[in-house]
Design an enzyme around this catalytic site. Structure first.
Site, PDB file in Angstrom:
ATOM      1  N   ALA A   1       0.810  -1.211   0.000  1.00  0.00           N
ATOM      2  CA  ALA A   1       0.000   0.000   0.000  1.00  0.00           C
ATOM      3  C   ALA A   1       0.847   1.266   0.000  1.00  0.00           C
ATOM      4  CB  ALA A   1      -0.919  -0.024   1.220  1.00  0.00           C
ATOM      5  N   SER A   2       2.146   1.125  -0.347  1.00  0.00           N
ATOM      6  CA  SER A   2       3.007   2.308  -0.306  1.00  0.00           C
ATOM      7  C   SER A   2       3.404   2.722  -1.721  1.00  0.00           C
ATOM      8  CB  SER A   2       4.235   1.984   0.537  1.00  0.00           C
ATOM      9  OG  SER A   2       5.372   2.577   0.002  1.00  0.00           O
ATOM     10  N   CYS A   3       3.689   4.014  -1.908  1.00  0.00           N
ATOM     11  CA  CYS A   3       4.027   4.526  -3.241  1.00  0.00           C
ATOM     12  C   CYS A   3       5.505   4.351  -3.576  1.00  0.00           C
ATOM     13  CB  CYS A   3       3.695   6.007  -3.353  1.00  0.00           C
ATOM     14  SG  CYS A   3       1.940   6.302  -3.403  1.00  0.00           S
ATOM     15  N   VAL A   4       6.328   4.135  -2.570  1.00  0.00           N
ATOM     16  CA  VAL A   4       7.770   4.085  -2.838  1.00  0.00           C
ATOM     17  C   VAL A   4       8.326   2.696  -2.518  1.00  0.00           C
ATOM     18  CG1 VAL A   4      10.006   5.045  -2.257  1.00  0.00           C
ATOM     19  CG2 VAL A   4       8.030   6.536  -2.427  1.00  0.00           C
TER      20      VAL A   4
ATOM     21  N   ILE B   1       9.187   9.953  -7.890  1.00  0.00           N
ATOM     22  CA  ILE B   1       8.219   8.973  -7.379  1.00  0.00           C
ATOM     23  C   ILE B   1       7.428   8.341  -8.527  1.00  0.00           C
ATOM     24  CG2 ILE B   1       6.124   8.694  -5.964  1.00  0.00           C
ATOM     25  CD1 ILE B   1       7.334  10.789  -4.032  1.00  0.00           C
TER      26      ILE B   1
END
Lengths: 104, 165
Positions: free
Chosen positions: A101-104, B27
């Site tokens: 669930a993380s973007c990085v 990102i």
């Protein structure tokens, strides 16, 4: 939510194939999910899967790439070689954990 | 492109040299690689600071002319814009943001660039800016693959979604 036959067991999975109940997971299930992803599990893969397992139990989340680098001692290159095209997502799926669930 | 067709390739342009200007592009590119999407980063104008060795880890949040700045937290009270010009404001906002990013395991710029490169992403510098800023290949971090003209950038982006940040 769906049920799926994996390695001879009935396993609850999400629509995109992530396991819902980790207690249904074992090494045969992992190998079967990996095979579906076109991956044959080696000791190097297991090193990653075991780290995810340990870290999830401690932190309650699938570790990101940086955490796998720094805490797990697994390099970015190694991750992309072992689990091509989406290392964290694929490794989490094979390890029987939810979609990261993380973007990085 | 049809609706259910997967994105296969992205070209992300980074044109700003502030901390908050550089991270979105990094990102997006890293996130693309994590989804198995081919990713290129093209650094232009001040965005080039993100790959210049002596600048990349010293980027700052722009507090001047930024009406979105709030105190004491990012969603706190609006800060009068003139306060952004006070000495130390930019350094303060920068250190706050870096601290929050560290908590989320978002790496510092140099480490992030290395991560994207090791993940198979390509990094390019814009020729026009390189000439204008009088930069040499040795000024860049080793992850920069090449200096490209805009024409070469378009050639290389064939079939890609182009994202300008």
């Amino acid at each position: 939510m769906a049920e799926k036959q994996i390695a001879g067991k009935t396993i609850e999975v999400t629509d995109d194939g992530f396991m819902v109940k980790h207690e249904q997971w074992d090494r045969e299930v992992a190998a079967a999910i990996a095979a579906e992803e076109g991956i044959e599990l080696t000791d190097d893969h297991w090193k990653v899967l075991e780290f995810i397992d340990k870290d999830f139990k401690e932190k309650g989340a699938v570790p990101g790439i940086r955490r796998m680098n720094k805490v797990g001692g697994i390099s970015t290159k190694e991750l992309y070689t072992l689990f091509p095209d989406g290392p964290v997502k694929k490794a989490a799926k094979i390890a029987g954990y939810p979609k990261p669930a993380s973007c990085v | 492109m049809t609706e259910n067709e997967k994105i296969r390739k992205v070209s992300v342009i980074v044109s700003k040299g502030t901390l908050d200007g550089v991270y979105p592009g990094l990102i997006m590119a890293n996130g693309a690689r994590m989804e198995g999407i081919e990713a290129s980063l093209f650094f232009t104008f001040f965005g080039l600071h993100a790959v210049v060795k002596k600048k990349m880890d010293k980027l700052k949040v722009a507090t001047v002319g930024n009406p979105a700045m709030c105190v004491p937290t990012p969603m706190g009270m609006s800060m009068p814009t003139w306060m952004g010009a006070l000495p130390g404001m930019s350094a303060f906002a920068t250190s706050m943001m870096k601290k929050e990013m560290e908590k989320l395991d978002i790496p510092p710029v140099s480490e992030f660039v290395e991560m994207i490169h090791d993940a198979g992403g390509s990094l390019y510098a814009c020729k026009a800016t390189v000439d204008m800023f009088k930069l040499k290949m040795q000024d860049f971090c080793p992850q920069v693959d090449k200096v490209l003209t805009v024409g070469e950038f378009y050639e290389l982006s064939a079939g890609a979604e182009i994202i300008f940040t």
